[in-house]
Structure formats: structure tokens, C-alpha cells
Design a protein around this motif. Sequence first.
Motif, short mmCIF file in Angstrom:
data_model
loop_
_atom_site.label_atom_id
_atom_site.label_comp_id
_atom_site.label_asym_id
_atom_site.label_seq_id
_atom_site.Cartn_x
_atom_site.Cartn_y
_atom_site.Cartn_z
N ALA A 43 0.83 -1.27 0.05
CA ALA A 43 -0.08 -0.02 -0.01
C ALA A 43 0.78 1.05 -0.05
O ALA A 43 0.64 2.30 -0.70
CB ALA A 43 -0.82 -0.03 1.41
N MET A 45 4.00 2.23 -1.31
CA MET A 45 5.06 1.55 -2.32
C MET A 45 6.13 2.79 -2.74
O MET A 45 5.92 3.78 -2.94
CB MET A 45 4.26 1.24 -3.52
CG MET A 45 3.57 -0.03 -3.07
SD MET A 45 2.74 -0.89 -4.69
CE MET A 45 1.15 0.30 -4.76
N LEU A 336 15.41 -3.68 3.29
CA LEU A 336 14.46 -4.53 3.14
C LEU A 336 14.47 -5.32 1.99
O LEU A 336 14.72 -4.67 0.88
CB LEU A 336 13.27 -3.60 3.42
CG LEU A 336 12.21 -4.38 4.11
CD1 LEU A 336 12.52 -4.60 5.41
CD2 LEU A 336 10.85 -3.48 4.10
N LYS A 338 12.15 -7.28 -0.49
CA LYS A 338 10.73 -7.61 -0.73
C LYS A 338 10.64 -8.23 -2.19
O LYS A 338 10.89 -7.56 -3.23
CB LYS A 338 9.94 -6.45 -0.85
CG LYS A 338 9.36 -5.97 0.52
CD LYS A 338 8.72 -4.60 0.46
CE LYS A 338 8.25 -4.13 1.73
NZ LYS A 338 7.60 -2.89 1.92
N SER A 368 1.94 -5.37 2.87
CA SER A 368 0.69 -5.05 3.77
C SER A 368 -0.50 -5.91 3.13
O SER A 368 -1.33 -6.41 3.90
CB SER A 368 0.52 -3.67 3.87
OG SER A 368 0.62 -2.92 2.56
N LYS A 389 10.53 -9.68 8.45
CA LYS A 389 9.51 -8.82 8.85
C LYS A 389 8.34 -9.15 8.09
O LYS A 389 8.08 -9.21 6.81
CB LYS A 389 9.88 -7.27 8.37
CG LYS A 389 8.88 -6.35 8.83
CD LYS A 389 9.34 -4.96 8.01
CE LYS A 389 8.29 -3.90 8.46
NZ LYS A 389 8.55 -2.63 7.38
P1 PGA Z 1 3.46 -2.01 2.38
O1 PGA Z 1 4.08 -1.63 3.58
O2 PGA Z 1 3.45 -3.51 2.08
O3 PGA Z 1 2.17 -1.28 2.14
O4 PGA Z 1 4.67 -1.14 1.21
C1 PGA Z 1 5.10 -2.47 4.08
C2 PGA Z 1 6.34 -1.54 4.46
O5 PGA Z 1 6.14 -0.40 4.25
O6 PGA Z 1 7.57 -2.06 4.81
#
Ligand code: PGA
Length: 443
Positions: A43, A45, A336, A338, A368, A389
Amino acid sequence: MTNTTIAAVHGRRVWDSRGRPTVEVDVSLRGGATGRAIAPAGASMGSGEAVDLRDGGKKLGGFDVGRAVASVNGEMEQALIGQDAADQAAIDAIMIARDGTANKARLGGNAIVATSMAVLHAAAAAAKVPLWMHLAQGRKVRLPLPEIQIFGGGAHAARRVDVQDFMVMCPGAASFAQAIEWTAEVYLAAGSLMKQAGKLQGVADEGGYWPAFTSNEEALDTLVRAIERAGLEPGPQVAISLDVAASEFGKNGRYALALDDRALGTDEMIAMLGRWLDTYPIVSIEDPLAEDDAAGFRAFTAAYGDRCQVIGDDFLVTNAARVAEAAASGAATAVLIKPNQAGTVTETRAALDAGRQARFGTIVSARSGETEDTTVVHLAVGWDAGQLKVGSFSRSERMAKWNECLRIEEAIGPDASFAGGAALGFRPVQKKVTNDGLESTSV
Ligand code: PGA
Ligand code: ZN
């Protein structure tokens, strides 16, 4: 043809933890092994992320994934049938080339990441080992230090407070299981404190308590009290970790705080975070400044990089080149990781390797918007990332991941080593006194 040759690729629409459509992919191999993965969704990003392909329009708020599913069942299946699932790099290169865009917009980051991870699962299944073990390839791995949300905020809670994640990490725990148990006590204690104060209003997007606070500091104070109420020592046993996610409220060096009705400059943001570091037992801060504020990241890391881990999320977007650049310029001390920011398993691994090369802390992370998919847990363990995380300590899309990690810890058995506080990406400045009494500092 071998038994790891891809025989079929099938995409379908499933639903995520926000009730939005997402892409699931099944991959089957000649030898009968299968793999499945589901794309998560962010969310808050970073602008440098791989982008999801969504249908737009009125239906389902524009979030439908009909086109992304079609790209899996059309072009991607065509391109991947007959390829070797054991060669992940080749598979990912084919998808990247087919897509042809810098941000995976044509075939869809969601379609590509789900396919890439499904191929990885199929290869592990063909080798008849759990995914983490397939990735570890016989090397010794550690269970990750978990980073677990207690209060949600920012974009995940309608900007009720500025900071997006108020989390705990347990550097004093002796095992992953103990870190989870301590966090469970803190989560429980935080819930009763909220209830007592008449502030219990359900949870935010990642399952942390809704932040019914009047300031960021009230959330921090409550978190310290929750740790104490759980009978644990704030700092050595259970420390605080924040994801400021500052790109959500900062641009061009101005940061508009939701509760204060004022904008801070970069220096004032850094000073405010410095006061929090002086007051609370904080060991990690993610995205302290906005993604367009590299100078701010450098200034913050220079000032506080010896006191807390400085993580780049929106700032580094799981991109190996950006990680290397941040390391060279001293703009962070951790990254991080992802998978759906990078878009493929291979590019995700490259970003992790760049972090490791820089002696950064590396934190594998969920999004998220999540599902029952637990791939990130296997990546964190199998790649020995050191930190994990996945959101809070409630709701099954989060608990599925903590529980999977507990199973892996049990499977490794008494030999399992826990990464603990040593995995944190900050190196306290060592003061060395030389023979002639002069002090020198090194990092
Ligand atoms: P997001 O939040 O998945 O909404 O980007 C996670 C984060 O910011 O670490
Ligand atoms: Zn973040």
C-alpha cells in the motif's frame, strides 16, 4: 527433457488480506512435482518498484487482475513450457525479456513474481526437500530475528499517526520460538493497555492495534509500557523498531506530519528521530526520510548509523544497484528485501547479495496485502538473511508465516541457531585508544 522440465503453468485469481484480487500461479513439472505461489501487494510503495498489472475501471475498485492472470495463462505459459525449473536465473531472464519494460508493467509484476516463486517451489518439490533447505544447499543457516508490529499506522491506518509500523525485536531472545513468545506477551499487554485507556479500536492493515493515539510519542510510550507489563526489559530483551515510511508524507525535503498540522524540513525530521533515539530503546528505523531525500538518508546515517539500523525500503526497492550506491555513499546500513519490489526471485537474491557485500543488515519482508503464502519465510531462512518482517501478531496471513518459521526451527532441531541481535545492521563506533593515548574511531 528432465523431470524438472516445466510441463504446465496455470494462473488464477485469488483474494488477499484486504479482500482485493491477486494472482496465484501453479507450475507443474514433467516429473510430477508442483509449485504454487501468490503475489502479495503493497500500500505504501516506492516509485522504483515493479508495478502490478491491474484492470482499472470501476469493478472491484480497479484492482481486478484479469489481465495479469491472462498474461500468466497466455504469453508466460507459452514462453516457459519446456524450460528447466531448476535454472531459476534462466526462467527469470525469459520473463524479464518477454515483458520488455523496466518496471514489469506489461506482463505485470504480480504475474511475474507469482510465477517466479511458483517455479522455485516446483524445483524444491522436485528435489524432495522443503524450500528453505533447497535454497540453503547444505550451508548452515540461522533462524531470523523477527521484527513484529504491535501498532499499525501511516498508510495502513488512514494516516492516524505518521509512523507506519511500531514494532518490537527481541535481541535478548535465545531462539526464534522465544522471540515469538516474548512478542506474544507484549502484544497481549499492549492490547490490555489500549483497553484500559479506552483506546482499543480493532487493528490496522497488518494486524497491529489501531493507533488511537494523539501523537507518535504516545504510541512509543505505550509500547515501552507494554514491554514492561509483559515482564520484559525494554532494550536488552525487547527493543523497539520503527518503519517511518516517510515517503508517504514527505517530498522535496518537506515532511507534513498528520497530527501536528505542520511541515518539518529534513534537518527537523532527523532531529525529531534523534530525540526518539535518546528517549526510547529503538534499535532499527526504516525509511526515516523520503525516497527522494538521499542527502537526508546520508545525514541520518552519519548521525545515528552507529546507534540503530537504518533500513532502506521505498528508498532501495530491493534493487541491487541502489543498494550498492547506498553502501558507497553511506546512506543506509540495512536493506528490506521484498520479492515483489524486484519482481523475480533472481533479482531479489541479487539485492540481498548486494546488501551482504556491503555488510548491511538484510530483512526479508512481506507486504501489507498478504495471503497464506509463506515463501518469504523460506527465503529468509534458506538465504540466511538474519531478519524477517511480516507484519503483526494477529490475523492468519501474518501468523501463517510466524508458524511456518517455528516449524522450520523445529525441523532443524537442537542445532538450530538463532540470528538474534547480531543480525541487526549497525556497527557501533569502536573507540580505540592507541599507545600514545590518542583516540581513533572506526566503524
Ligand atoms: P507496504 O508496507 O507493503 O504497504 O509497502 C510495508 C512496508 O512499508 O514495509
Ligand atoms: Zn517500509
